[in-house]
Design an enzyme around this catalytic site. Sequence first.
Site, PDB file in Angstrom:
ATOM      1  N   HIS A 368      41.551  91.715  92.693  1.00 14.50           N
ATOM      2  CA  HIS A 368      40.910  90.982  94.004  1.00 14.50           C
ATOM      3  C   HIS A 368      40.809  92.157  94.958  1.00 14.50           C
ATOM      4  CE1 HIS A 368      41.709  86.786  92.736  1.00 14.50           C
ATOM      5  NE2 HIS A 368      42.650  87.632  91.821  1.00 14.50           N
ATOM      6  N   LYS A 560      40.685  82.927 109.151  1.00 14.50           N
ATOM      7  CA  LYS A 560      41.014  83.810 107.991  1.00 14.50           C
ATOM      8  C   LYS A 560      42.202  84.542 108.489  1.00 14.50           C
ATOM      9  CE  LYS A 560      36.659  85.124 107.628  1.00 14.50           C
ATOM     10  NZ  LYS A 560      35.960  85.186 106.363  1.00 14.50           N
ATOM     11  N   ARG A 561      42.851  85.520 107.247  1.00 16.06           N
ATOM     12  CA  ARG A 561      43.743  86.271 108.134  1.00 16.06           C
ATOM     13  C   ARG A 561      43.272  87.353 108.714  1.00 16.06           C
ATOM     14  NH1 ARG A 561      48.513  85.988 105.014  1.00 16.06           N
ATOM     15  NH2 ARG A 561      49.213  87.520 106.024  1.00 16.06           N
ATOM     16  N   LYS A 566      38.420  92.819 108.420  1.00 14.18           N
ATOM     17  CA  LYS A 566      37.611  91.402 108.536  1.00 14.18           C
ATOM     18  C   LYS A 566      36.987  91.273 110.034  1.00 14.18           C
ATOM     19  CE  LYS A 566      40.663  88.896 105.493  1.00 14.18           C
ATOM     20  NZ  LYS A 566      39.988  88.277 104.488  1.00 14.18           N
ATOM     21  N   THR A 671      36.127  83.435 100.252  1.00 14.45           N
ATOM     22  CA  THR A 671      35.851  82.227  99.796  1.00 14.45           C
ATOM     23  C   THR A 671      35.807  81.200 100.954  1.00 14.45           C
ATOM     24  OG1 THR A 671      38.215  81.871  99.531  1.00 14.45           O
ATOM     25  CG2 THR A 671      36.876  82.428  97.390  1.00 14.45           C
ATOM     26  N   LYS A 675      33.368  77.019 101.824  1.00 15.00           N
ATOM     27  CA  LYS A 675      33.836  75.767 102.137  1.00 15.00           C
ATOM     28  C   LYS A 675      33.317  75.680 103.454  1.00 15.00           C
ATOM     29  CE  LYS A 675      38.419  77.974 100.469  1.00 15.00           C
ATOM     30  NZ  LYS A 675      39.424  78.656 101.134  1.00 15.00           N
TER      31      LYS A 675
HETATM   32  O1  73E Z   1      38.009  88.884  99.393  1.00 14.18           O
HETATM   33  C1  73E Z   1      39.383  88.315  99.004  1.00 14.18           C
HETATM   34  C2  73E Z   1      38.987  87.260  97.878  1.00 14.18           C
HETATM   35  O2  73E Z   1      38.106  86.365  98.012  1.00 14.18           O
HETATM   36  C3  73E Z   1      40.357  89.117  98.730  1.00 14.18           C
HETATM   37  O3  73E Z   1      40.730  89.723  99.942  1.00 14.18           O
HETATM   38  C4  73E Z   1      41.661  88.355  98.280  1.00 14.18           C
HETATM   39  O4  73E Z   1      41.217  87.580  96.926  1.00 14.18           O
HETATM   40  C5  73E Z   1      40.235  86.473  97.352  1.00 14.18           C
HETATM   41  C6  73E Z   1      40.080  85.558  96.270  1.00 14.18           C
HETATM   42  O5  73E Z   1      39.607  86.536  95.141  1.00 14.18           O
HETATM   43  C7  73E Z   1      42.672  89.170  97.951  1.00 14.18           C
HETATM   44  N1  73E Z   1      44.207  88.960  98.396  1.00 14.18           N
HETATM   45  C8  73E Z   1      44.916  89.891  97.952  1.00 14.18           C
HETATM   46  N2  73E Z   1      44.076  90.766  97.530  1.00 14.18           N
HETATM   47  N3  73E Z   1      42.799  90.425  97.651  1.00 14.18           N
HETATM   48  C9  73E Z   1      46.364  90.086  98.178  1.00 14.18           C
HETATM   49  C10 73E Z   1      46.944  90.965  97.859  1.00 14.18           C
HETATM   50  C11 73E Z   1      48.426  91.122  97.994  1.00 14.18           C
HETATM   51  C12 73E Z   1      48.993  90.169  98.327  1.00 14.18           C
HETATM   52  C13 73E Z   1      48.526  88.647  98.517  1.00 14.18           C
HETATM   53  C14 73E Z   1      47.164  88.871  98.142  1.00 14.18           C
END
Ligand code: 73E
Length: 789
Positions: A368, A560-561, A566, A671, A675
């Site tokens: 991700h 969002k976070r 971002k 995502t 939504k």
């Molecule tokens: O772009 C998003 C993505 O839509 C991405 O930042 C997020 O995953 C979403 C679903 O695919 C994400 N979260 C983390 N890495 N990418 C992450 C990393 C460490 C701990 C918790 C979450």
Amino acid sequence: GFVAGKSKTDRMFELMDGFLKNDPDSLQKDILHHVEYTVARSRFSFDDFEAYQALSLSVRDRLIERWHDTQQYFKKKDPKRLYFLSLEFLMGNVINLGIRDQCAEALSQLGFEYEVLAEQEGDAALGNGGLARLSACQMDSLATLDYPAWGYGLRYQYGLFRQIILDGFQHEQPDYWLNFGNPWEIERVHVSYPVKFYGTVKEDTVNGKKCKVWIPGETVEAVAYDNPIPGYGTRNTINLRLWAAKPSDGYDIESYNTGDYINAIVNRQKAETISNVLYPDDRTYQGKELRLKQQYFFVSASLQDIVRRFKDVHGNFDDFPDKVALQLNDTHPSISIAELMRVLLDEEHLSWKKSWHILKQVFSFTTHTVLPEALEKVPIDLFQNVLPRHLQIIYEINFAFMEELKRKIGQDYVRLSRMSIVEEGAVKNIRVANLSIVCSHTVNGVSRAHYELLKTRVFKDFYELWPEKFQYKTNGVTQRRWIVVSNPSLCALISKWLGTESWIRDIDILTRLREHASNSDLQKEWMMVKKINKQRLAEYIETMSGVKVSLDAMFDVQVKRIHEYKRQLLNILGVIHRYDCIKNMEKTEREKVVPRVCIIGGKAPPGYEIAKKIIKLCHAVAETINNDDDVGDLLKLVFIPDYNVSVAELVIPGSDLSQHISTAGHEASGTGSMKFLMNGCLLLATADGSTNEIIEEIGEENMFIFGAKINEIPALREKDSSNNAPLQFVRVVRMVRDGYFGFKDYFKLLCDTVENGKDFYLLGSDFASYLEAQFHGDACWQNGMLGNT
Ligand code: 73E
């Protein structure tokens, strides 16, 4: 004693014929039964919370029936099962799933209101953001599409922290979500496995063959908690099995013998801390022992469970790859690779060759991440200490991999060392992503743009070696939660105009709405729905922040976070610019301004100072703007505290415009945009992550796209990007710097991140096109093209 002549099974059927019924009468009986006997309150006097408990327990009973049927069915069929391993699941509240209308009717006769009871339920916030909510949406879809799937994760006692705002600053509070119990889970005291840590590895001989034996230094018990997940329009009900740590019975017998009874008990209790708390995502918890222990704890318990289920039916491991698929949700569960190898070698006594042959057929890995620096690393010393046997196995896997690689690419040592699972250097590390790629049959990206970056940048070397391993599945979200549950009015509208509810299972059917798009009746109803949802959101805003907002204003939302990439800061600077313009206008000009309510929400990682300053800036700017009589309803800025799944369900349906404005090349997918989109909200966005595919799907003319493209970013960074910044940008940053919104010293570091040649995320160079896109949004609103009139 059973009645003579009757079999046990006959008697069972007599006692329990058929399933629990879903008519309001039956539900009422069950609710009262649970009030009296489970919640242990008098059925003549119980409050909302007790009613909520009894209601959930009644729904849970129904889920359990379906769950049993599903398990029995699949046990007979023995299909290949999909195991989804994830350290995070963001399920949100569950009460809405299933038989809402019948429950509502049952309750109203008992004098309770369904919606009020639903509010009694907190979120199960066992995750951070997009990644965790994606897991939840995937579980829902797997259940609905009748897959034999299981989710495995950790049952944290403390979910993601609760955000409270004091004087505009974020404070974190523990989310002890189990305080009032969790009616949805089923504790399985008999489904438990020992998980080992620390210790040493010895050589031994078993059946004349040499093998390794791991003598652990600590053993912790993993106990299963099952969370049934029903599919929509099917009886398939899959399981999310979460593990909790409990002290093991065999724990530290030595101390008991030496008479240190009290300390032995205290140490036992420490075992439970493993599953205590979810790590807030800062994307860089490299080298944290507890994190590694959490990862191994849930992976080890899950694999023991999976292997046991397999061995119940199969005499040897030949068919294992035909029966088991292990899906790694990012690198967080990747230790399962070494663990499965260890089980096959050391416990099942298979040869290395055979074990490896099995192993490389079962794992698939979804990443991700875009940033190379966010890839997990574990220092060798830590690994050696916590999981000594696994380190040996990883070394051996790496040795074989390096040999294979040398045969293919020759003595290119720079490349060999880049691709090695073991990172050499001052501190030696295990590169968990490299391990995952080497040992998985598939490496999956989460959007096309992300996939392209994986191939050309993040995992370029590996792509060139094994192009066939790489693929992508663009993220999606489930309409069952994001329309049906969170926007019931829109749900009714869609079903009415399509003349069917089939879109709730099959989202492609929504395209048929196009036929009615220009129907003015539909448009009017659509706008009514939006009004209702804006009303609901406005009331929430007023209770949370005391700010009264006008329903005639455009609701412009970024939730969002909080993260620099971002670019919530870009949003706030844009708001300052808008404010500045309004202030400098003639009174007559002000009449033409499109009124806006700018809404920002999200949590900052506790240790991320810049993100916290962004939250404070938002509050400081809001304070100035919202109290300026020159501005009135033309502009409001509000921060919504403690953004989570429940808040999202309220905010998203009430939005007119939403912002997804990360610097291109930084959001793997995103995502949230999906939504908003499915709730009839337009997007103001950069061409990043999945937005590129949304553009293709709905057309750029239906969106507000701005900013530098992915391939332009490197060149812009080369240039001193603060020199690319337009005057308006310099001006608004200066206002912050000069203390226009107070807290001059506190905001200095924040301003420094976008000036003096730093501006890594290119706010300055994107600012002009951002304002243009915003201006375009205003123009469309004025023409009633945003769904308003
Ligand atoms: O772009 C998003 C993505 O839509 C991405 O930042 C997020 O995953 C979403 C679903 O695919 C994400 N979260 C983390 N890495 N990418 C992450 C990393 C460490 C701990 C918790 C979450």
